[in-house]
Every structure is written in structure tokens, then in C-alpha cells.
Design a protein around this motif. Structure first.
Motif, PDB file in Angstrom:
ATOM      1  N   TYR A  43       0.719  -1.124  -0.108  1.00 47.54           N
ATOM      2  CA  TYR A  43      -0.441   0.083   0.363  1.00 47.54           C
ATOM      3  C   TYR A  43       1.057   1.350   0.035  1.00 47.54           C
ATOM      4  N   GLN A  44       0.432   1.809  -0.336  1.00 45.54           N
ATOM      5  CA  GLN A  44       0.700   3.613  -1.049  1.00 45.54           C
ATOM      6  C   GLN A  44      -0.236   4.718  -0.425  1.00 45.54           C
ATOM      7  N   ASP A  45       0.055   5.869   0.526  1.00 44.23           N
ATOM      8  CA  ASP A  45      -1.033   6.402   1.142  1.00 44.23           C
ATOM      9  C   ASP A  45      -2.607   6.147   0.854  1.00 44.23           C
ATOM     10  N   LYS A  46      -2.762   4.421   1.610  1.00 45.71           N
ATOM     11  CA  LYS A  46      -4.174   3.523   2.264  1.00 45.71           C
ATOM     12  C   LYS A  46      -4.565   3.509   0.799  1.00 45.71           C
ATOM     13  N   LEU A  47      -3.851   3.646  -0.577  1.00 45.61           N
ATOM     14  CA  LEU A  47      -4.373   2.672  -1.342  1.00 45.61           C
ATOM     15  C   LEU A  47      -3.355   1.598  -1.809  1.00 45.61           C
ATOM     16  N   LEU A  48      -3.923   0.299  -2.496  1.00 44.80           N
ATOM     17  CA  LEU A  48      -3.569  -1.048  -2.546  1.00 44.80           C
ATOM     18  C   LEU A  48      -2.577  -0.482  -4.181  1.00 44.80           C
ATOM     19  N   THR A  49      -1.249  -1.104  -3.705  1.00 34.47           N
ATOM     20  CA  THR A  49      -0.272  -0.526  -5.564  1.00 34.47           C
ATOM     21  C   THR A  49       0.278  -1.995  -5.861  1.00 34.47           C
ATOM     22  N   SER A  50      -0.260  -2.844  -5.203  1.00 25.73           N
ATOM     23  CA  SER A  50       0.398  -4.099  -5.967  1.00 25.73           C
ATOM     24  C   SER A  50       0.373  -5.657  -4.882  1.00 25.73           C
ATOM     25  N   ILE A  51       0.016  -6.650  -5.477  1.00 26.73           N
ATOM     26  CA  ILE A  51      -0.140  -7.842  -4.931  1.00 26.73           C
ATOM     27  C   ILE A  51       1.016  -8.682  -5.601  1.00 26.73           C
ATOM     28  N   GLU A  52       2.096  -9.220  -4.779  1.00 29.78           N
ATOM     29  CA  GLU A  52       2.901  -9.964  -5.235  1.00 29.78           C
ATOM     30  C   GLU A  52       2.426 -11.537  -4.951  1.00 29.78           C
ATOM     31  N   ARG A  58       5.965 -20.037  -9.804  1.00 29.93           N
ATOM     32  CA  ARG A  58       5.475 -18.397 -11.153  1.00 29.93           C
ATOM     33  C   ARG A  58       5.083 -17.415 -10.638  1.00 29.93           C
ATOM     34  N   ARG A  59       5.850 -16.513 -10.536  1.00 29.04           N
ATOM     35  CA  ARG A  59       5.854 -15.052  -9.582  1.00 29.04           C
ATOM     36  C   ARG A  59       5.207 -14.662 -10.382  1.00 29.04           C
ATOM     37  N   ASP A  60       3.409 -14.258  -9.216  1.00 31.03           N
ATOM     38  CA  ASP A  60       2.786 -13.212 -10.094  1.00 31.03           C
ATOM     39  C   ASP A  60       2.257 -12.091  -9.582  1.00 31.03           C
ATOM     40  N   ARG A  61       2.663 -10.576 -10.070  1.00 32.06           N
ATOM     41  CA  ARG A  61       2.069  -9.181  -9.901  1.00 32.06           C
ATOM     42  C   ARG A  61       0.976  -8.526 -10.301  1.00 32.06           C
ATOM     43  N   LYS A  62       0.074  -7.931  -9.593  1.00 42.24           N
ATOM     44  CA  LYS A  62      -1.226  -6.964  -9.745  1.00 42.24           C
ATOM     45  C   LYS A  62      -0.286  -5.972  -9.453  1.00 42.24           C
ATOM     46  N   GLU A  63      -0.347  -4.701 -10.613  1.00 38.88           N
ATOM     47  CA  GLU A  63       0.096  -3.808 -10.037  1.00 38.88           C
ATOM     48  C   GLU A  63      -0.888  -2.555  -9.884  1.00 38.88           C
ATOM     49  N   TYR A  64      -1.494  -1.780  -9.612  1.00 35.69           N
ATOM     50  CA  TYR A  64      -2.504  -0.965  -9.179  1.00 35.69           C
ATOM     51  C   TYR A  64      -2.185   0.830  -9.177  1.00 35.69           C
ATOM     52  N   LYS A  65      -2.845   1.492 -10.545  1.00 34.48           N
ATOM     53  CA  LYS A  65      -2.882   2.787 -10.544  1.00 34.48           C
ATOM     54  C   LYS A  65      -3.985   3.491  -9.948  1.00 34.48           C
ATOM     55  N   TYR A  66      -3.784   4.642  -9.978  1.00 34.72           N
ATOM     56  CA  TYR A  66      -4.963   5.994  -9.448  1.00 34.72           C
ATOM     57  C   TYR A  66      -4.923   7.179 -10.276  1.00 34.72           C
ATOM     58  N   ASP A  67      -5.518   8.339  -9.914  1.00 31.20           N
ATOM     59  CA  ASP A  67      -6.328   8.913 -10.498  1.00 31.20           C
ATOM     60  C   ASP A  67      -5.904   9.879  -9.086  1.00 31.20           C
ATOM     61  N   ARG A  69      -7.950  11.936  -7.722  1.00 32.71           N
ATOM     62  CA  ARG A  69      -9.307  12.133  -7.192  1.00 32.71           C
ATOM     63  C   ARG A  69      -9.828  10.777  -6.401  1.00 32.71           C
ATOM     64  N   ARG A  70      -8.559   9.509  -5.915  1.00 33.91           N
ATOM     65  CA  ARG A  70      -8.078   7.732  -5.764  1.00 33.91           C
ATOM     66  C   ARG A  70      -9.164   7.382  -6.364  1.00 33.91           C
ATOM     67  N   ASN A  71      -9.518   7.166  -7.536  1.00 31.00           N
ATOM     68  CA  ASN A  71     -10.136   5.891  -8.529  1.00 31.00           C
ATOM     69  C   ASN A  71      -9.524   5.417  -9.436  1.00 31.00           C
ATOM     70  N   LEU A  72      -9.881   3.948  -8.554  1.00 29.59           N
ATOM     71  CA  LEU A  72      -8.578   2.860  -9.770  1.00 29.59           C
ATOM     72  C   LEU A  72      -8.962   2.979 -11.094  1.00 29.59           C
ATOM     73  N   ILE A  73      -7.400   3.566 -12.100  1.00 26.59           N
ATOM     74  CA  ILE A  73      -8.101   3.707 -13.422  1.00 26.59           C
ATOM     75  C   ILE A  73      -6.763   2.555 -15.028  1.00 26.59           C
ATOM     76  N   GLU A  74      -6.564   1.757 -13.314  1.00 24.88           N
ATOM     77  CA  GLU A  74      -5.254   0.790 -14.523  1.00 24.88           C
ATOM     78  C   GLU A  74      -5.071  -0.616 -12.969  1.00 24.88           C
ATOM     79  N   THR A  75      -4.922  -1.489 -13.754  1.00 22.63           N
ATOM     80  CA  THR A  75      -4.710  -2.432 -12.894  1.00 22.63           C
ATOM     81  C   THR A  75      -3.669  -3.426 -13.465  1.00 22.63           C
ATOM     82  N   ARG A  76      -2.404  -4.256 -14.219  1.00 20.92           N
ATOM     83  CA  ARG A  76      -1.246  -4.777 -14.809  1.00 20.92           C
ATOM     84  C   ARG A  76      -1.475  -5.341 -14.345  1.00 20.92           C
TER      85      ARG A  76
END
Length: 194
Positions: A43-52, A58-67, A69-76
């Protein structure tokens, strides 16, 4: 017969803000592995930034990006550091999603959902561009679509699946108690039968 029972044991550790810090899932069935899949949440600023996680090597990672206004705008989604999936979301001025795109890297295909809000009527209509079609608007509006109805408290009261010919062929109705919990839901076909 050959019935196999699957049981999952999940252990979730929370941080001081009551957010998931680590999750361990152990799948128990006759041919199961002995060690759990462990996922670490960042987490960063109480927002989820990644899950590993390590999924049996197999090493999996999900990344989260916000605008702003703290809306989720992208996951990778990554598998062994290779990008495999992107989800992107666009919002209106009221922070409601208006477009959701899902892009599978391996196939190169993107599907798009478009959300249209009628705030006066309390409805949102969701239409999907199927993966096998282009984004041509004439094809887009020929497909079946979903319309959700909301009450003044923002609770969904009815979901309709509507055909290209504007026929409502499936409806689900939700009823709530005073606490806002769904107490009854039922579905109707195009003839009004459950």
C-alpha cells in the motif's frame, strides 16, 4: 464414483488500518500441494499498489494505479515479470466508471464496456463490445446490454438484460430491509415467469 472434495484454508493477516497485508491459501484435495500460495499486499497512501504471489514456482504480480481522485484507473497483471493483462477504467465527473477496457496481451484482443448514466431515472446502461468484433459503433449497439436501476440510496433494485430488439429477456429484482441488506431477490424471464 470419482468425486473429489476440494477444501480451501485461507489465512489473512491485516495491517493496522485493517487492510489485507498477507493472504495464504492452502488448497486441500487428494492431489494437493503441501504448501500454500502466499500473496503479499503493498500500500501507499492507504491505496493498494500491488499484490505479489508465488504460485507454485510462477511469480505473479498485480499493479494498481489511481487518478488524483483516488479512483482505480489501471491494473496490470504480470506472470514471471511478463505483462499478460491490462484493465483500464475511465470515470465521469461524479467518479462513476464510463469505460472499462480489458486487454489480454497474448491474444492482442481488447474488450470494452461502456457505462451510460441517467441520473434522473436512476439507471445505468452497460454495453459491451465483444472481443471478436471491432469497436465500430454500429456493431456495438447491435449487441444485448445490461441496465441497472437504483434507488435514492444507491442500492441496485433491478437488473435487466435487453436484446438488440429492445426486448427485456431477463430481469432480476432486489428487495432490502431497513439496514440495507438484500432480503429477497428473484428473476423473471421475458414472459414474467420466475
Amino acid at each position: 464414483g470419482n468425486t473429489e472434495i476440494l477444501r480451501t484454508v485461507s489465512t489473512i493477516l491485516l495491517n493496522k488500518n485493517n487492510k489485507t497485508l498477507k493472504q495464504m491459501d492452502l488448497y486441500l484435495y487428494s492431489k494437493s500441494r503441501e504448501r500454500p500460495i502466499v500473496a503479499d499486499f503493498h500500500y501507499q497512501d492507504k491505496l493498494l499498489t500491488s499484490i505479489e504471489s508465488n504460485v507454485y514456482g510462477r511469480r505473479d504480480r498485480k499493479e494498481y494505479k489511481y487518478d488524483k481522485r483516488r479512483n482505480l484507473i489501471e491494473t496490470r497483471d504480470f506472470e514471471n515479470d511478463t505483462l499478460v493483462f491490462i484493465l483500464s477504467v475511465k470515470y465521469d465527473m461524479k467518479n462513476n466508471p464510463v469505460e472499462v477496457k480489458r486487454h489480454r496481451i497474448s491474444s492482442g484482443k481488447t474488450s470494452t464496456e461502456e457505462y451510460k448514466y441517467d441520473y434522473k431515472e436512476g439507471t445505468v446502461t452497460i454495453q459491451t463490445v465483444p472481443v471478436e468484433h471491432s469497436s465500430d459503433s454500429r456493431e456495438y449497439y447491435d449487441e444485448n446490454y445490461l441496465r441497472n436501476h437504483y434507488d435514492k440510496k444507491g442500492r441496485i433494485t433491478k437488473t435487466e438484460i435487453i436484446t438488440q430488439n429492445k426486448v427485456i429477456y431477463h430481469t432480476t429484482i432486489y428487495q432490502y430491509n431497513a439496514q440495507g441488506d438484500v432480503v429477497k431477490s428473484f428473476s423473471l424471464d421475458e414472459n414474467g415467469y420466475t
